[in-house]
Design a protein around this motif. Structure first.
Motif, mmCIF file in Angstrom:
data_model
loop_
_atom_site.group_PDB
_atom_site.id
_atom_site.type_symbol
_atom_site.label_atom_id
_atom_site.label_comp_id
_atom_site.label_asym_id
_atom_site.label_seq_id
_atom_site.Cartn_x
_atom_site.Cartn_y
_atom_site.Cartn_z
ATOM 1 N N ARG A 1 3.559 -7.232 9.893
ATOM 2 C CA ARG A 1 2.551 -7.356 10.942
ATOM 3 C C ARG A 1 3.094 -6.886 12.282
ATOM 4 O O ARG A 1 2.405 -6.170 13.033
ATOM 5 C CB ARG A 1 2.068 -8.799 11.038
ATOM 6 C CG ARG A 1 0.941 -8.985 12.053
ATOM 7 C CD ARG A 1 0.422 -10.402 12.056
ATOM 8 N NE ARG A 1 1.466 -11.346 12.437
ATOM 9 C CZ ARG A 1 1.675 -12.498 11.815
ATOM 10 N NH1 ARG A 1 0.943 -12.834 10.779
ATOM 11 N NH2 ARG A 1 2.623 -13.317 12.228
ATOM 12 N N GLY B 1 3.575 -11.838 5.144
ATOM 13 C CA GLY B 1 2.463 -11.825 4.202
ATOM 14 C C GLY B 1 2.145 -13.164 3.567
ATOM 15 O O GLY B 1 1.605 -13.194 2.451
ATOM 16 N N THR C 1 -0.097 -15.706 4.584
ATOM 17 C CA THR C 1 -1.538 -15.939 4.522
ATOM 18 C C THR C 1 -2.220 -14.888 3.672
ATOM 19 O O THR C 1 -3.174 -15.189 2.926
ATOM 20 C CB THR C 1 -2.130 -15.940 5.948
ATOM 21 O OG1 THR C 1 -1.401 -16.859 6.768
ATOM 22 C CG2 THR C 1 -3.582 -16.340 5.927
ATOM 23 N N THR C 2 -1.771 -13.661 3.742
ATOM 24 C CA THR C 2 -2.337 -12.597 2.910
ATOM 25 C C THR C 2 -2.134 -12.909 1.433
ATOM 26 O O THR C 2 -3.048 -12.749 0.612
ATOM 27 C CB THR C 2 -1.669 -11.259 3.263
ATOM 28 O OG1 THR C 2 -1.956 -10.948 4.632
ATOM 29 C CG2 THR C 2 -2.189 -10.147 2.374
ATOM 30 N N ALA D 1 -3.044 -3.850 11.716
ATOM 31 C CA ALA D 1 -2.570 -4.994 10.938
ATOM 32 C C ALA D 1 -3.686 -5.607 10.104
ATOM 33 O O ALA D 1 -3.438 -6.159 9.029
ATOM 34 C CB ALA D 1 -1.969 -6.045 11.869
ATOM 35 N N ARG D 2 -4.946 -5.507 10.553
ATOM 36 C CA ARG D 2 -6.076 -6.022 9.779
ATOM 37 C C ARG D 2 -6.679 -4.947 8.882
ATOM 38 O O ARG D 2 -7.103 -5.225 7.767
ATOM 39 C CB ARG D 2 -7.156 -6.564 10.725
ATOM 40 C CG ARG D 2 -6.738 -7.794 11.515
ATOM 41 C CD ARG D 2 -7.917 -8.354 12.269
ATOM 42 N NE ARG D 2 -8.994 -8.733 11.366
ATOM 43 C CZ ARG D 2 -10.234 -9.032 11.770
ATOM 44 N NH1 ARG D 2 -10.537 -8.982 13.054
ATOM 45 N NH2 ARG D 2 -11.160 -9.370 10.890
ATOM 46 N N LYS D 3 -6.696 -3.727 9.376
ATOM 47 C CA LYS D 3 -7.308 -2.641 8.605
ATOM 48 C C LYS D 3 -6.532 -2.369 7.321
ATOM 49 O O LYS D 3 -7.134 -2.071 6.277
ATOM 50 C CB LYS D 3 -7.354 -1.382 9.475
ATOM 51 C CG LYS D 3 -8.057 -0.205 8.824
ATOM 52 C CD LYS D 3 -8.140 0.963 9.794
ATOM 53 C CE LYS D 3 -8.860 2.155 9.174
ATOM 54 N NZ LYS D 3 -8.926 3.301 10.113
ATOM 55 N N TYR D 4 -5.205 -2.443 7.390
ATOM 56 C CA TYR D 4 -4.379 -2.144 6.219
ATOM 57 C C TYR D 4 -3.728 -3.405 5.653
ATOM 58 O O TYR D 4 -2.639 -3.358 5.091
ATOM 59 C CB TYR D 4 -3.311 -1.116 6.595
ATOM 60 C CG TYR D 4 -3.910 0.228 6.941
ATOM 61 C CD1 TYR D 4 -4.315 1.100 5.943
ATOM 62 C CD2 TYR D 4 -4.100 0.607 8.266
ATOM 63 C CE1 TYR D 4 -4.890 2.330 6.256
ATOM 64 C CE2 TYR D 4 -4.673 1.833 8.589
ATOM 65 C CZ TYR D 4 -5.070 2.685 7.579
ATOM 66 O OH TYR D 4 -5.640 3.897 7.887
ATOM 67 N N ARG D 5 -4.440 -4.509 5.789
ATOM 68 C CA ARG D 5 -3.947 -5.755 5.206
ATOM 69 C C ARG D 5 -4.062 -5.676 3.686
ATOM 70 O O ARG D 5 -5.116 -5.282 3.156
ATOM 71 C CB ARG D 5 -4.785 -6.917 5.730
ATOM 72 C CG ARG D 5 -4.206 -8.281 5.461
ATOM 73 C CD ARG D 5 -5.001 -9.341 6.180
ATOM 74 N NE ARG D 5 -4.270 -10.598 6.266
ATOM 75 C CZ ARG D 5 -4.626 -11.596 7.055
ATOM 76 N NH1 ARG D 5 -5.683 -11.469 7.846
ATOM 77 N NH2 ARG D 5 -3.918 -12.708 7.082
ATOM 78 N N SER E 1 -4.932 -6.230 -0.061
ATOM 79 C CA SER E 1 -6.007 -6.968 -0.725
ATOM 80 C C SER E 1 -5.655 -7.331 -2.158
ATOM 81 O O SER E 1 -6.418 -8.033 -2.820
ATOM 82 C CB SER E 1 -7.298 -6.140 -0.708
ATOM 83 O OG SER E 1 -7.095 -4.891 -1.349
ATOM 84 N N ASP F 1 -0.491 -4.088 -3.437
ATOM 85 C CA ASP F 1 -0.340 -3.592 -2.060
ATOM 86 C C ASP F 1 0.777 -4.291 -1.298
ATOM 87 O O ASP F 1 1.194 -3.820 -0.242
ATOM 88 C CB ASP F 1 -1.659 -3.777 -1.292
ATOM 89 C CG ASP F 1 -2.810 -3.024 -1.938
ATOM 90 O OD1 ASP F 1 -2.537 -1.969 -2.530
ATOM 91 O OD2 ASP F 1 -3.960 -3.499 -1.859
ATOM 92 N N GLY G 1 4.796 -12.734 9.746
ATOM 93 C CA GLY G 1 4.378 -11.375 9.437
ATOM 94 C C GLY G 1 4.832 -10.804 8.115
ATOM 95 O O GLY G 1 4.689 -9.599 7.904
#
Length: 605
Positions: A249, A74, A76-77, A31-35, A37, A41, A72
């Protein structure tokens, strides 16, 4: 002095973790590695991305944004990506032009991007409102907002779960939120938008992030599995996507768990392994259970539920999946194009389509209601399996019950609830005519038709039948019975479609009472001694009141067209025609006057 100057440097740039210094990279969850950017995406949020792209291109960037949606998806992303877009700076190098303005097209990492992504940029401040709920935290934001950013173009405040702020904190933020300095942007995220005051919502641009479609989410998980060199069955990915309920997420967390669960086997991660891990039922066995219940095979249905329970499935989850398949069959029956969804397996398409072709909507809606009520019962039941068995008992017995149409047909009523004509009798409606929709046959009619012939013979003879010639005669009868309320309703609310002895079809005028058909049916039975069928249908004639108004309007139009009347109206501005009287009106008025004079006492001379 060297020691004094080295301390702040260590605080701003902390040393690398011990595991990384030793050459062991710390594991990052998927969940963090493929957040994401960048906006490219983000999956499933195309309307929001399009709106923001146009706003940045037109330089119509708002001062505050409010992002809402379930967990989950997105929020915050998206807030961090927006902070990147506000402060995107890319120096010119290798023939590439420099970028020094806000943009959502961030193909390469800019000067501030990595620090914003890692949540360590001094001008992008993230605050969790769940742990900073008071007015003092907002005062600190207001005080710091006056100062220009240290490094970036604008200072960005990201407040997560903003609905947790206190009332005083919201009130303290209002003025700054409405008229912030040019170098400040606010981005709020919340899962409970209704708890955010309207005064705050009105000062922000709101974006509702949608749940991600299960098919789109499964395709996204497939790409990640390919990047991670993980072999997994398509059915297993579909199972993870459905269990995530639209949350990216949650889907990545479940995929992380599935990879760890299936790593011991060394081969592909099978759907059966995930079924045991998630505690869900086998989809094919759920369909078998659905088919057994719809056929009324209670023993087979209970055996299938016991089999899945022994395999580790939660009874409540089995009922939920049974309800989901019921919903799928209903959608396939009403919208066959739903079978093209990527989230469905081939077995679901084939067997769901077969069930949609054989089951009626009434049966499916009744099954849905029973299952939903059963799921609620299981949540508070101390014995979930026994409760699920009883739900299946209700479901199978309800499946054996005839539909309302079949019940009427068995009780001797034809299509639409009309009494079935005797052999050789003339049909009630012409071929191709739309049959009426019966609202509520009298309960006594059902009981009498179902009673045996011997009981009918023993009953006392009914009162003499009263014939009603036409609809106007019915209105007159209501006046004779002194039921003025019903008489007015018949004149103003009934648009007649068909009238014959024992049967009335009409359309309700706008604003008409839906209780009128039932009331009229009961009154007619009391007045005439016979049972009448009162039904609603489409395409009725105007009401009696509408016909009277139309005739009055026609007379008035004819009078106004008369040259003499037109000249009088022209000579006396403001004059208007109050009433139009013909010979019939004069005769009626004269007769009424004579009756009135006959009743009066002669005056004394």
């Amino acid at each position: 002095m060297d020691d004094e100057h080295s301390a702040p440097s260590d605080a701003l740039f902390p040393a690398e973790p011990q595991a990384k210094r030793e050459g062991q990279a710390a594991y990052r969850v998927l969940a963090r590695k493929y957040r994401p950017s960048g906006f490219s995406d983000l999956i499933g949020q195309e309307p929001m991305v399009r709106t923001l792209e146009n706003a940045f291109e037109l330089n119509r960037i708002h001062q505050a944004y409010l992002l809402t949606g379930v967990r989950g998806v997105g929020k915050t992303t998206t807030a961090r990506i927006l902070a990147r877009a506000f402060n995107y700076e890319l120096p010119a190098q290798d023939g590439r032009a420099a970028v020094d303005r806000p943009t959502i097209h961030m193909d390469a990492l800019g000067a501030h991007c990595q620090a914003i992504i890692d949540s360590r940029h001094p001008d992008v401040l993230e605050m969790d409102a769940a742990s900073h709920t008071g007015i003092d935290d907002i005062r600190e934001i207001i005080e710091n907002a006056r100062y220009r950013p240290v490094m970036a173009r604008v200072k960005v405040y990201i407040i997560d779960e903003v609905h947790m702020l206190s009332k005083a904190a919201f009130n303290g933020l209002l003025k700054t939120l409405e008229e912030p300095p040019e170098h400040v942007k606010f981005i709020f995220a919340t899962t409970e938008i209704d708890k955010v005051p309207v005064t705050v919502r009105s000062r922000c641009q709101r974006f509702d992030l949608r749940r991600i479609d299960a098919g789109l989410l499964a395709a996204h998980l497939r790409k990640i599995c390919d990047l991670e060199s993980v072999t997994i069955e398509d059915e297993a990915l579909a199972m993870v996507a459905r269990a995530a309920e639209g949350s990216a997420r949650d889907a990545l967390s479940l995929l992380d768990q599935a990879i760890a669960h299936g790593a011991a086997g060394g081969g592909a991660i099978a759907a059966q392994d995930l079924r045991l891990m998630l505690g869900v039922a086998d989809k094919s066995r759920v369909i078998d259970l659905f088919e057994a219940a719809m056929k009324g095979e209670i023993a087979a249905a209970i055996a299938l539920l016991q089999e899945q329970y022994d395999g580790g499935a939660d009874p409540a989850q089995v009922l939920l999946e049974l309800a989901e398949f019921t919903h799928l069959v209903t959608r396939l029956k009403l919208a066959p194009d739903a079978a093209q969804s990527n989230a469905l397996t081939e077995e679901e398409r084939r067997r769901g389509g077969d069930a949609a072709g054989t089951l009626s909507i009434s049966v499916l809606t009744r099954a849905w209601q029973i299952l939903m009520k059963g799921v609620d019962e299981l949540r508070s039941s101390p014995r979930p399996l026994a409760s699920a068995d009883m739900v299946l008992v209700r479901l199978t017995h309800a499946a054996e019950m005839p539909s309302p149409e079949e019940a009427l047909r068995k009780l001797g009523f034809g299509q639409g609830g009309a009494p079935r004509p005797a052999p050789g009798a003339a049909p009630a409606a012409a071929p191709g005519e739309r049959p009426p929709v019966a609202l509520a046959p009298a309960p006594s009619a059902l009981a009498t038709s179902a009673a045996p012939a011997q009981r009918r013979a023993a009953e006392p003879a009914p009162a003499a039948e009263v014939k009603i010639a036409d609809f106007r005669a019915l209105v007159a009868l209501a006046g004779e019975k002194r039921d003025i309320q019903l008489k007015i309703a018949l004149e103003t609310e009934v648009r007649l479609v068909r009238f014959e002895q024992g049967c009335i079809e009409f359309e309700l005028a706008p604003g008409g009472s839906t209780r009128l058909p039932q009331l009229l049916m009961q009154k007619l039975q009391d007045w005439t001694g016979t049972r009448w069928l009162v039904a609603l249908a489409a395409g009725g004639a105007p009401t009696l009141r509408e016909e009277a108004l139309a005739r009055e309007s026609e007379k008035r139009s004819g009078i106004e067209a008369d040259p003499l009347v037109a000249s009088i109206l022209a000579q006396f501005p403001g004059a208007e025609i109050v009433a139009v009287r013909g010979k019939e009106t004069e005769q009626a008025a004269t007769a009424g006057a004579e009756l009135a004079y006959d009743d009066e006492e002669p005056d004394d001379v």
